[in-house]
Scaffold this motif. Sequence first.
Motif, mmCIF file in Angstrom:
data_model
loop_
_atom_site.group_PDB
_atom_site.id
_atom_site.type_symbol
_atom_site.label_atom_id
_atom_site.label_comp_id
_atom_site.label_asym_id
_atom_site.label_seq_id
_atom_site.Cartn_x
_atom_site.Cartn_y
_atom_site.Cartn_z
ATOM 1 N N LEU A 88 0.778 -1.231 -0.046
ATOM 2 C CA LEU A 88 0.015 0.022 0.107
ATOM 3 C C LEU A 88 0.880 1.465 -0.085
ATOM 4 O O LEU A 88 0.612 2.307 -0.788
ATOM 5 C CB LEU A 88 -0.932 -0.076 1.168
ATOM 6 N N VAL A 91 2.171 1.706 -3.663
ATOM 7 C CA VAL A 91 1.249 2.140 -4.728
ATOM 8 C C VAL A 91 0.690 3.482 -4.299
ATOM 9 O O VAL A 91 -0.042 4.276 -5.087
ATOM 10 C CB VAL A 91 0.240 1.235 -4.862
ATOM 11 N N GLN A 92 0.803 4.080 -3.039
ATOM 12 C CA GLN A 92 0.212 5.125 -2.363
ATOM 13 C C GLN A 92 0.956 6.221 -3.059
ATOM 14 O O GLN A 92 0.729 7.530 -3.046
ATOM 15 C CB GLN A 92 0.157 5.412 -0.943
ATOM 16 N N LEU A 94 2.666 8.286 -5.463
ATOM 17 C CA LEU A 94 2.414 8.537 -6.877
ATOM 18 C C LEU A 94 3.591 9.348 -7.366
ATOM 19 O O LEU A 94 3.629 9.679 -8.725
ATOM 20 C CB LEU A 94 1.264 9.464 -7.171
ATOM 21 N N PHE A 209 -5.215 6.027 5.989
ATOM 22 C CA PHE A 209 -3.968 5.938 5.290
ATOM 23 C C PHE A 209 -3.537 6.676 3.950
ATOM 24 O O PHE A 209 -4.587 6.623 3.182
ATOM 25 C CB PHE A 209 -3.586 4.620 5.376
ATOM 26 N N GLY A 210 -2.599 7.341 4.008
ATOM 27 C CA GLY A 210 -2.197 7.788 2.677
ATOM 28 C C GLY A 210 -2.391 8.995 2.030
ATOM 29 O O GLY A 210 -2.539 9.431 0.965
ATOM 30 N N SER A 211 -3.371 9.976 2.883
ATOM 31 C CA SER A 211 -3.894 11.285 2.272
ATOM 32 C C SER A 211 -2.678 12.142 1.924
ATOM 33 O O SER A 211 -1.740 11.856 3.008
ATOM 34 C CB SER A 211 -4.993 11.752 3.209
ATOM 35 N N ILE A 212 -2.695 12.587 0.970
ATOM 36 C CA ILE A 212 -1.296 13.432 0.524
ATOM 37 C C ILE A 212 -1.450 14.776 1.116
ATOM 38 O O ILE A 212 -2.534 15.267 1.501
ATOM 39 C CB ILE A 212 -1.424 13.301 -0.931
ATOM 40 N N PRO A 214 -1.109 18.040 -0.940
ATOM 41 C CA PRO A 214 -1.111 18.115 -2.413
ATOM 42 C C PRO A 214 0.281 18.752 -2.868
ATOM 43 O O PRO A 214 0.756 18.592 -3.947
ATOM 44 C CB PRO A 214 -2.181 18.967 -2.588
ATOM 45 N N ARG B 121 -17.675 12.551 0.633
ATOM 46 C CA ARG B 121 -16.855 11.491 0.704
ATOM 47 C C ARG B 121 -17.024 10.763 -0.744
ATOM 48 O O ARG B 121 -18.206 10.489 -0.937
ATOM 49 C CB ARG B 121 -17.087 10.641 1.883
ATOM 50 N N ARG B 157 -13.277 14.318 0.897
ATOM 51 C CA ARG B 157 -12.299 13.069 1.126
ATOM 52 C C ARG B 157 -12.606 12.248 -0.214
ATOM 53 O O ARG B 157 -13.514 11.694 -0.515
ATOM 54 C CB ARG B 157 -12.520 12.472 2.201
ATOM 55 N N LYS B 159 -11.115 9.169 -2.389
ATOM 56 C CA LYS B 159 -10.336 7.937 -2.204
ATOM 57 C C LYS B 159 -10.418 7.112 -3.841
ATOM 58 O O LYS B 159 -11.583 6.736 -4.026
ATOM 59 C CB LYS B 159 -10.370 7.186 -1.432
ATOM 60 N N VAL B 170 -2.902 1.346 -7.769
ATOM 61 C CA VAL B 170 -2.788 2.681 -7.508
ATOM 62 C C VAL B 170 -3.710 3.051 -6.210
ATOM 63 O O VAL B 170 -4.603 2.368 -6.215
ATOM 64 C CB VAL B 170 -3.270 3.405 -8.739
ATOM 65 N N TYR B 171 -3.432 3.794 -5.401
ATOM 66 C CA TYR B 171 -4.000 4.058 -4.213
ATOM 67 C C TYR B 171 -3.942 5.560 -3.831
ATOM 68 O O TYR B 171 -2.577 6.222 -3.857
ATOM 69 C CB TYR B 171 -3.454 3.266 -2.766
ATOM 70 N N ASP B 172 -4.966 6.291 -4.040
ATOM 71 C CA ASP B 172 -4.792 7.848 -4.124
ATOM 72 C C ASP B 172 -5.828 8.351 -3.297
ATOM 73 O O ASP B 172 -7.064 8.291 -3.174
ATOM 74 C CB ASP B 172 -5.121 8.456 -5.444
ATOM 75 N N GLN B 173 -5.469 9.074 -1.880
ATOM 76 C CA GLN B 173 -6.472 9.646 -1.066
ATOM 77 C C GLN B 173 -6.326 11.261 -1.095
ATOM 78 O O GLN B 173 -4.897 11.643 -0.526
ATOM 79 C CB GLN B 173 -6.228 9.137 0.071
ATOM 80 N N VAL B 174 -7.217 11.983 -1.182
ATOM 81 C CA VAL B 174 -6.998 13.497 -1.173
ATOM 82 C C VAL B 174 -7.926 13.685 0.053
ATOM 83 O O VAL B 174 -9.105 13.426 -0.150
ATOM 84 C CB VAL B 174 -7.331 14.162 -2.487
ATOM 85 N N ARG B 175 -7.591 14.230 1.172
ATOM 86 C CA ARG B 175 -8.369 14.597 2.224
ATOM 87 C C ARG B 175 -8.198 16.261 2.467
ATOM 88 O O ARG B 175 -7.022 16.432 3.003
ATOM 89 C CB ARG B 175 -8.081 13.746 3.281
#
Lengths: 233, 274
Positions: A88, A91-92, A94, A209-212, A214, B121, B157, B159, B170-175
Motif C-alpha cells: 500500500l 502504490v500510494q 504517486l 492511511f495515505g492522504s497526501i 498536495p 466522501r 475526501r 479515495k 494505485v491508491y490515491d487519497q485526497v483529504r
Amino acid sequence: MLVTAMTNQLLPLLQWCDSNFPTGAFSHSFGLETYIQEGRVSDKETFAAWLYPYIQEQLVYTDGLICRFAYEALDKKDHDKIVYWDRLAAVQNLSRESREANIKMGRRFIQLGLEMYDIEDLRIYQKQVESHQASGHPAIGFAIIAHHLGIPKPTAVLAYLYTCTSNMIQNGVRGIPLGQTDGQRLLQDLQSTLQKAADMIDGLEPDDFGSISPGLELSQMRHERLNVRIFMS
Amino acid sequence: MKDKTGYLYLSAKKKQDKTIIDDIYFYDQLKVIKPLYLDDSGQPSIFVVNPGGGYVDGDTYRMDIRLQENAELLLSNQSATTIYKTPESCVCQEMEIVLKKGSLLEYVPDPIIAFKDAKFRQDTKIYMEPGATLIYAELISPGWSPDGTPFTYDTLRLKTEVYWDGKLAVYDQVRLQPDIQNMYETGFFEGYTHFGSMMVIGDQAAPAFLDQMYDFLEDENLPGRIGFSMLTIPGFTLRVFASSTQDAEGVFNKVHTLIRKEWFNKEPIYLYKY
C-alpha cells in the motif's frame, strides 16, 4: 536494573536515529529541493513552513502511520499484514522518485539491520522483498528493528518521526543552505509538534492511511524535471 | 431494493464498429441522457444527470460502470457535482468501474463544488485488465459560500483505488479539511485555489510519452503549476494547481487532446468549456 534495561534500548535507538546512520537519507529531499530551486524555501522561516506539512500530513498519514501499523502487525506475528502495508505504501506514492527513494532506503534498513542483529522478522521481510511480494520501506524496517529491541510502540513511532525530520533538516541545512545552529533550533522547536504528530498517528484508522499533502506531492513529481540536482528525489 | 439516493448501472459493449450500451439501469437521483455519438468513431458519450441539482445531507450515490472488451465510452456529467451544506452526516458517492481488455474509458466530470460546511466522501474502485485504457480526471474547486470566501467546506475526501491485473496498483487519497489545513500555505494549494488530478493508465503511457508531454506542456506555457509522474504500472498521475476552473480544465484539455491524437488518432473532445 532499570537503568540497564533503558540503556539496552536507548543506545541502539540513538544509533538508529543518528542522521549519520547510512540509510541513504542524505540523498533524498522528498521534493524539498524543488521548493529550494523555485525559491519558495530559502531560509529558516520558509523551511519551518515546509516542515510543518511534511510532519502533519506526510509523516502522520503515511510514513509514521506505516511504522505504527507494521509494529502492530509484528505484535501479532502477522507477516501478510506487513506485506499489505508495504504494498500500500508503494502504490500510494504517486511520485516515482519518492517511491524509489523509499524502496532504496527500506532495503538499506533491512541490510544494515541484518548486519547488526539476528532478527527473524527482518529475515522474513527480506525474503518477501527478494521474492517481489514486498518492495521495502524504511518505516517497516525501522518498526521491525524497534520491535526486536523491545522499544514500546509509542516511543518507536515518535523516534521514527524524529529521525525522518532530523534527516530532512540536515538535508535542508546542506541544500538551502542554513547554519547548523538554525537547523538544531528548528529540530528543538519541532519537539512538541512531533509529540502531537505521534499522538495523532495513534488515533488514526487504516482507512485514513495515505492522504497526501498536495503541495509536497506536486513538488516531488516536479523534482524529476529539475535541471541541476544535488538530491535524487 | 433501493438503498441509495441515486444509482446507475451501465454496461457498454463493442458491436462491429460501434460501442453500444447493452445494459443500463438507474433510479431516483441519478439519470442519464440518451448516448450521444459526437463524432464518427463509434464511441458514445454518456452524461449523468442529478435531477435534484445537488447533493444534500446523508445522500448516498453509487455508479457501476462496466466496459466489455474493446468498448469505448466517454462519461461525464451534465453539471458540476454540487454538495450543499451537510449539518448531520456526509454525502457519500461510490463508483465501481470494470474495464476489460482493449476498452477505453474517458471519465471527465465537471468540477466538484462544495458549499459552506459541506462534507463529501467519494470512493472509487477501478478494476482493469492489462490492455485497457483509462483517462480519469477530477477537479476540486474552492467551493461556494454566500460571500465568495473560498474553502468554507468542512471536509472533502476522495479515495481512488486501481486494481490492475487483479492487484492493487494505485491508491490515491485526497483529504481536504480547511479548518485545520491552511489551504494557501506550503504543502497545501500554495496560493492557488483549484486542484486537478488526471490519472491515465494504458500501455502507451511509457516514460517516453511523459517526456513528449513535458516538452509539449513547456511549449504551451499554461498558467498554474503542473506535476506528473509514472505509476508502478504503465500509467501516470498528473496534478495541477490553478487559479480558476478555466486554467485547470485548460491543462486537462491539452493533455487529453494529446493522448486522443497520439494513442487513438481521435479528434479533440468538446466537453471542456474552455
